[in-house]
Design an enzyme around this catalytic site. Structure first.
Site, PDB file in Angstrom:
ATOM      1  N   HIS A 157      34.189  45.132  26.713  1.00 31.77           N
ATOM      2  CA  HIS A 157      33.672  43.969  27.435  1.00 31.77           C
ATOM      3  C   HIS A 157      32.884  44.466  28.642  1.00 31.77           C
ATOM      4  CE1 HIS A 157      37.418  44.982  29.555  1.00 31.77           C
ATOM      5  NE2 HIS A 157      36.714  44.649  30.623  1.00 31.77           N
TER       6      HIS A 157
ATOM      7  N   HIS B 217      27.436  48.079  32.873  1.00 33.56           N
ATOM      8  CA  HIS B 217      27.756  49.257  32.079  1.00 33.56           C
ATOM      9  C   HIS B 217      28.934  48.919  31.177  1.00 33.56           C
ATOM     10  CE1 HIS B 217      30.588  49.469  35.421  1.00 33.56           C
ATOM     11  NE2 HIS B 217      31.377  50.130  34.603  1.00 33.56           N
TER      12      HIS B 217
END
Length: 185
Positions: free
Chosen positions: A40, A127
């Site tokens: 996630h 990221h």
């Protein structure tokens, strides 16, 4: 409950990332690798929150869906956080509609601030965390993973919801899901 808001990237990108993690694991066998179900992009970390606050969190987050349209992100390449010789985190680079992601993150942070969750003072950097060093001083083996990721493309994923997750015993349980419903122009 230990809570955070995040977006997921869809089953196809998760499957491709899981295959890439399988390929990278032997290069840094001491690292803690993210599980497929744990993939996630964290937006806002809330920390430990009492169960009784869940309705007010839902109320704060639900209006965000109507203000944001679904968008597509891609994941390719990567890098590390921490000391250059002994990095602590291996990540894959998030590309594509990163401005839409940043807008959603900023909106979530702003919506949660009146409830006492202060936003981070550094700029949000998208990221996808892939692994963490077990040793607090880092793991030089993660550098080989960065080289292996250099030409890797993990594909695209459609972001169509904001999720409030609970982190519980190494698992992430969705507590609130907010569909992104704004019609794109």
């Amino acid at each position: 409950m230990r809570l955070f808001t995040a977006v997921t990237l869809g089953a196809d990108l998760e499957a491709r990332t899981a295959r890439e993690l399988h390929r990278l694991r032997p290069l840094a066998p001491q690292a803690r690798w993210v599980k497929r179900e744990g993939l996630h992009l964290t937006l806002v970390f809330l920390g430990d929150v009492e169960d009784a606050r869940l309705p007010s969190l839902r109320e704060a987050l639900e209006p965000l869906g109507a203000r944001h349209a679904p968008f597509t992100l891609s994941v390719a390449g990567g890098g590390t956080f921490g000391a250059p010789a002994h990095p602590r985190v291996l990540w894959a680079d998030v590309r594509g509609a990163t401005e839409a992601l940043k807008a959603l993150q900023a909106d979530a942070a702003q919506a949660l601030q009146p409830l006492g969750f202060e936003p981070e003072h550094r700029e949000y950097t998208a990221h996808l965390t892939l692994a963490r060093a077990r040793n607090p001083r880092g793991d030089a083996a993660l550098l080989a993973c960065v080289q292996a990721l250099k030409e890797a493309s993990l594909g695209e994923g459609r972001v169509d919801r904001l999720v409030l997750f609970e982190s519980k015993g190494g698992h992430y349980l969705p507590r609130v899901e907010v569909p992104l419903t704004l019609e794109s122009a």
